[in-house]
Design a protein around this motif. Structure first.
Motif, PDB file in Angstrom:
ATOM      1  N   HIS A   1       7.776 -21.489  43.637  1.00 52.75           N
ATOM      2  CA  HIS A   1       7.819 -22.597  44.595  1.00 52.75           C
ATOM      3  C   HIS A   1       9.273 -22.794  45.027  1.00 52.75           C
ATOM      4  O   HIS A   1       9.958 -23.712  44.576  1.00 52.75           O
ATOM      5  CB  HIS A   1       7.264 -23.864  43.945  1.00 52.75           C
ATOM      6  N   VAL A   2       9.712 -21.915  45.929  1.00 51.21           N
ATOM      7  CA  VAL A   2      11.113 -21.938  46.354  1.00 51.21           C
ATOM      8  C   VAL A   2      11.440 -23.249  47.064  1.00 51.21           C
ATOM      9  O   VAL A   2      12.525 -23.806  46.884  1.00 51.21           O
ATOM     10  CB  VAL A   2      11.436 -20.740  47.261  1.00 51.21           C
ATOM     11  N   ALA A   3      10.509 -23.755  47.856  1.00 54.55           N
ATOM     12  CA  ALA A   3      10.763 -25.010  48.576  1.00 54.55           C
ATOM     13  C   ALA A   3      11.025 -26.149  47.598  1.00 54.55           C
ATOM     14  O   ALA A   3      11.890 -27.011  47.842  1.00 54.55           O
ATOM     15  CB  ALA A   3       9.586 -25.334  49.489  1.00 54.55           C
ATOM     16  N   SER A   4      10.304 -26.188  46.483  1.00 53.12           N
ATOM     17  CA  SER A   4      10.540 -27.220  45.473  1.00 53.12           C
ATOM     18  C   SER A   4      11.906 -27.046  44.825  1.00 53.12           C
ATOM     19  O   SER A   4      12.634 -28.025  44.592  1.00 53.12           O
ATOM     20  CB  SER A   4       9.438 -27.162  44.416  1.00 53.12           C
TER      21      SER A   4
ATOM     22  N   SER B   1       8.035 -21.543  34.644  1.00 55.72           N
ATOM     23  CA  SER B   1       7.091 -22.665  34.661  1.00 55.72           C
ATOM     24  C   SER B   1       7.633 -23.878  35.416  1.00 55.72           C
ATOM     25  O   SER B   1       6.852 -24.759  35.799  1.00 55.72           O
ATOM     26  CB  SER B   1       6.723 -23.064  33.228  1.00 55.72           C
ATOM     27  N   THR B   2       8.936 -23.940  35.664  1.00 55.17           N
ATOM     28  CA  THR B   2       9.494 -25.050  36.448  1.00 55.17           C
ATOM     29  C   THR B   2       9.250 -24.888  37.936  1.00 55.17           C
ATOM     30  O   THR B   2       9.370 -25.859  38.685  1.00 55.17           O
ATOM     31  CB  THR B   2      11.012 -25.198  36.208  1.00 55.17           C
ATOM     32  N   VAL B   3       8.921 -23.654  38.366  1.00 59.51           N
ATOM     33  CA  VAL B   3       8.772 -23.402  39.803  1.00 59.51           C
ATOM     34  C   VAL B   3       7.390 -22.833  40.130  1.00 59.51           C
ATOM     35  O   VAL B   3       7.219 -22.116  41.120  1.00 59.51           O
ATOM     36  CB  VAL B   3       9.889 -22.473  40.329  1.00 59.51           C
TER      37      VAL B   3
ATOM     38  N   LEU C   1      15.093 -31.009  38.874  1.00 60.28           N
ATOM     39  CA  LEU C   1      14.008 -30.553  38.013  1.00 60.28           C
ATOM     40  C   LEU C   1      14.261 -30.945  36.558  1.00 60.28           C
ATOM     41  O   LEU C   1      13.331 -31.295  35.824  1.00 60.28           O
ATOM     42  CB  LEU C   1      13.851 -29.036  38.135  1.00 60.28           C
ATOM     43  N   LEU C   2      15.519 -30.900  36.142  1.00 64.40           N
ATOM     44  CA  LEU C   2      15.871 -31.304  34.783  1.00 64.40           C
ATOM     45  C   LEU C   2      15.551 -32.781  34.559  1.00 64.40           C
ATOM     46  O   LEU C   2      15.015 -33.172  33.511  1.00 64.40           O
ATOM     47  CB  LEU C   2      17.345 -31.025  34.512  1.00 64.40           C
ATOM     48  N   GLN C   3      15.861 -33.601  35.546  1.00 64.57           N
ATOM     49  CA  GLN C   3      15.554 -35.027  35.431  1.00 64.57           C
ATOM     50  C   GLN C   3      14.042 -35.229  35.286  1.00 64.57           C
ATOM     51  O   GLN C   3      13.586 -36.023  34.457  1.00 64.57           O
ATOM     52  CB  GLN C   3      16.074 -35.780  36.649  1.00 64.57           C
TER      53      GLN C   3
END
Length: 786
Positions: free
Chosen positions: A166-169, A520-522, A178-180
């Motif tokens: 999910h490059v846009a994300s 898994s983050t993207v 994303l860390l937050q």
């Protein structure tokens, strides 16, 4: 977009391109040392946290380098084009091959003596018996070997790729955002999900550190330099990287740099092929449009930035074992970029970046990225013409995909209309949704031709005499063509059942050894569900199996149906004996098989439908199963370069093909030399071959002479061919535009053709880096445009 014709390749890009071409390939052991140290020190940590900590340490410690002229920076190793060793995935093959990597016939790598020593004394002893590959073969080696001549099981010694994140994300949030999110999720998570978020936090903290390190290095180089232009660029690099370490990108240059960091880190985590950027012209367009509107970016400057990341795509290669290198020849790393196509509401999506990406391909002409153009019935003529012009230059790109057939094929697998309209391509030709799919493409390759051989020979291999399949009788036992088909269906089902069991075991082993917290983050909805992508955290969880090779099956069955059971010109016994003996002493019979029955690729309806029948049968067999992540299996029709080594496993076939010679290339292409009625006839045959069932992707290779594109009339005819392709409902077509004479000269004088690229099977590779038998097969393909 005619003004783009005036844009030039800058001297900076020319120099960077030349350095990329000249860069040697070395085995890299740096990250393996870090991974091994982390695992040694943390034997009791859960595996996802070991993986997370190992990646974080690599991001914090791996040596980094910057070419002072680069506009886009970053790599997973200090050396470009390095073959990375990932010990947790598999190194048993490397134990046997490390000394021969520089001299093997396909995809060579130089190896430093110190690395050989360290590998044998420090890396190998710790990992023997502890990695994915060893675990798979210890538990399931006998089952894999029992079917290997019919089914090649993939993903046994490396992590799963073939993913469009999910490059846009990533662009919207950056690693800090994303860390937050992950930290907030962790505070609310149940006990069994806390570990997932702990791993995610570790890798995102490592990613931020990694990006900051590039900012610091660029500052240091700027301060020590004497050339003000170079120092100014380095200061800008530092500013860009610092912004990305602290928040999301705000400019086009920052967005491109952010995209590249994402893919570098994905490769550092998983060392897998085919992490693909997807529809870059769509998610990057707002940054481009804003910068142009505000006067901070010209088309020429944008093109230089695009060409900079194009060069970076060529600095990551994938090192496979010698066996797999024959199936995936030429380092196909699979950075697939899709342009054009439609919006989710059906409007044409072509924009200025679509044309700039084509211009970058015109200038750079290297194997990566694997540029793919999406066409539909309302694609602008200007865009189709621009694609035609770049195809005619001979780099093998862009390859062409058809929205009109692909969207409904994806929807048939339960994919929403919106996601299907926004499809991207991963690796070679594999179809995917963007940012929410673990498609497990290329899970296995199923040799339909070998299954037919076993059907004709009572389950025994004609090359070795070994029993492999069901004892269904041999050709002389089948009194009717219907009997033969019934036995063939049973043989396919026998091997499909065994193949699926092994695929399930392989996926379970990936969950055990290779959870992927950064990936898994993207991929939606892993973060929301607190579930790793390998464990089924994605919205869509498919598995793709390749059916190989419809052309040889159709041609062989046509001979059997017409010449044996229909006209009875050949007896069952004499054809079976000829195949067993590789047509030795039966050259006249071989010529009858080759020329007296029609062949796939010549618009012969009943022959084409023979192939379509068995592709439909195979697709139906796959639909009986659900994978371990809860998703469906579906069919692909693409070979990569497997048609050459898989052909070596197959005896002579009823179509007149000799034992151990290559099968048809591509996946839907006719057997080379047998398509005699021109490109339109080929398209008509392919249109009948059940593309709608191949939602994992299809591949059609075609070859034209360069002279065809030199005239306005030739280009006009080619544009008409592309429009016909869209109307016919074929998923994919790609083109080699070259002369046989040039390829022969390249074989004789490889140093003079270092940059010559050809389309192999869904990807482009340097011709001189391919093994000679694959070079010969490419030259043998039918050429149009005489």
């Amino acid at each position: 977009m005619k003004q783009l014709l005036d844009l030039n390749m800058t001297e900076r890009i020319k120099a960077l391109r030349e350095r990329a071409l000249a860069s040697p390939r070395y085995l890299s052991l740096e990250q393996a040392r870090i991974i091994t140290r982390v695992y040694r020190k943390s034997p009791d940590l859960p595996v996802n946290l070991k993986r997370a900590r190992a990646l974080a340490c690599a991001l914090e410690e791996m040596p980094i380098a910057i070419d002072p002229e680069e506009l886009i920076v970053g790599n997973r190793t200090p050396d470009g084009r390095a073959g990375v060793v990932f010990p947790e995935a598999g190194i048993s093959w490397l134990e046997e091959e490390i000394e021969t990597l520089p001299t093997r016939p396909q995809d060579t790598f130089e190896v430093r003596e110190q690395d050989i020593h360290d590998f044998r004394t420090a890396i190998l002893p710790y990992w023997r018996g502890k990695n994915l590959e060893d675990d798979i073969y210890a538990q399931y080696g006998a089952e894999i070997k029992a079917i290997e001549k019919v089914v090649k099981i993939n993903q046994k010694d490396h992590a799963q790729g073939h993913i469009c994140p999910h490059v846009a994300s990533w662009l919207r949030h950056g690693p800090t955002g994303l860390l937050q999110q992950a930290r907030e999720k962790q505070t609310q998570a149940s006990a069994e999900k806390v570990e997932f978020y702990q791993g995610v936090c570790l890798v995102l903290e490592g990613a931020i550190c990694f990006i900051k390190r590039y900012a610091d290095l660029a500052d240091q180089l700027a301060q020590s330099g004497t050339d003000e232009a170079i120092s100014g660029n380095l200061r800008k690099v530092a500013d860009v990287c610092r912004q990305l370490a602290e928040g999301p990108p705000a400019s086009f240059r920052e967005a491109l740099q952010s995209v590249w960091f994402l893919f570098v880190i994905l490769h550092m985590e998983s060392n897998a092929s085919s992490f693909s950027p997807g529809r870059m012209d769509q998610y990057l367009y707002p940054y481009y449009e804003r910068d142009v509107r505000d006067g901070g970016l010209t088309e020429q400057a944008a093109l230089e930035l695009i060409e900079s990341i194009w060069i970076k795509f060529n600095q990551i290669v994938y090192m496979r074992n010698a066996h797999s290198a024959r199936f995936f020849a030429g380092f196909p790393i699979g950075f697939n970029v899709a342009i054009g196509g439609q919006t989710d509401r059906g409007a044409d999506a072509t924009n200025s970046l679509s044309y700039l990406f084509l211009k970058a391909q015109e200038h750079i002409g290297l194997p990566q990225p694997n540029l793919s153009a999406r066409l539909h019935k309302n694609s602008p003529d200007d865009f189709v013409d621009a694609c035609t012009r770049v195809i005619g230059l001979g780099s093998g790109m862009p390859q062409i995909f058809n929205d009109e057939s692909i969207v409904p094929a994806l929807e048939s697998q339960g994919i929403s209309h919106r996601d299907a309209m926004n499809y991207a391509v991963v690796g070679c030709v594999e179809l995917t949704t963007q940012g929410n799919n673990l498609g497990w493409s290329d899970a296995a390759m199923f040799n339909l031709v070998k299954a037919l051989e076993l059907t004709l020979n009572n389950g025994r291999c004609m090359l070795t005499g070994q029993r492999m399949g069901l004892e269904t009788g041999d050709l002389s036992d089948y009194d009717s063509y219907v009997d033969l088909e019934e036995a063939y269906g049973r043989q396919i089902q026998f091997f499909v059942d065994k193949m699926i069991k092994v695929c399930e075991w392989i996926e379970a082993m990936h969950q055990k050894h290779l959870p992927s917290p950064f990936l898994s983050t993207v991929v939606d909805d892993c973060m929301a569900r607190g579930l790793d992508v390998t464990a089924g955290g994605a919205v869509y969880n498919l598995s793709g199996i390749q059916a190989i090779q419809v052309a040889n099956v159709a041609d062989s069955l046509a001979v059997l149906k017409q010449l044996v059971y229909g006209e009875r010109r050949l007896s069952r016994e004499e054809l079976l004996a000829a195949c067993r003996n590789n047509f030795q002493g039966e050259e006249t019979l071989q010529q009858v098989c080759l020329h007296q029955a029609p062949k796939y690729g010549n618009d012969v309806v009943w022959v084409d439908e023979l192939g379509a029948r068995w592709l439909t049968f195979f697709a139906d067999q796959l639909q009986r199963f659900t994978n371990v992540r809860g998703g469906p299996y579906h069919m692909g029709l693409y070979t990569v370069s497997a048609h050459v080594p898989m052909g070596k496993n197959v005896a002579a076939t009823p179509d007149g093909r000799l034992a151990e010679s290559p099968l048809a290339d591509g996946g839907m292409s006719p057997m080379y030399g047998r398509d005699c009625l021109g490109p339109t006839a080929v398209l008509r045959s392919v249109a009948r071959a059940a593309s709608h069932r191949a939602s994992n992707g299809t591949l059609l290779n075609m070859k034209f002479l360069p002279v065809f594109f030199k005239t306005r009339q030739g280009r006009k005819q080619f544009l008409a061919l592309l429009k016909a392709f869209v109307r016919m409902g074929i998923h994919h077509v790609q083109f080699n535009v070259l002369r046989r004479e040039d390829l022969l000269d390249a074989q004789r004088n490889p140093d003079a053709y270092r940059g010559l690229t050809v389309r192999v099977a869904g990807y482009t590779a340097y011709f001189t880096e391919l093994a000679e038998d694959l070079q010969d097969e490419i030259m043998a393909r039918t050429t149009f445009g005489d």
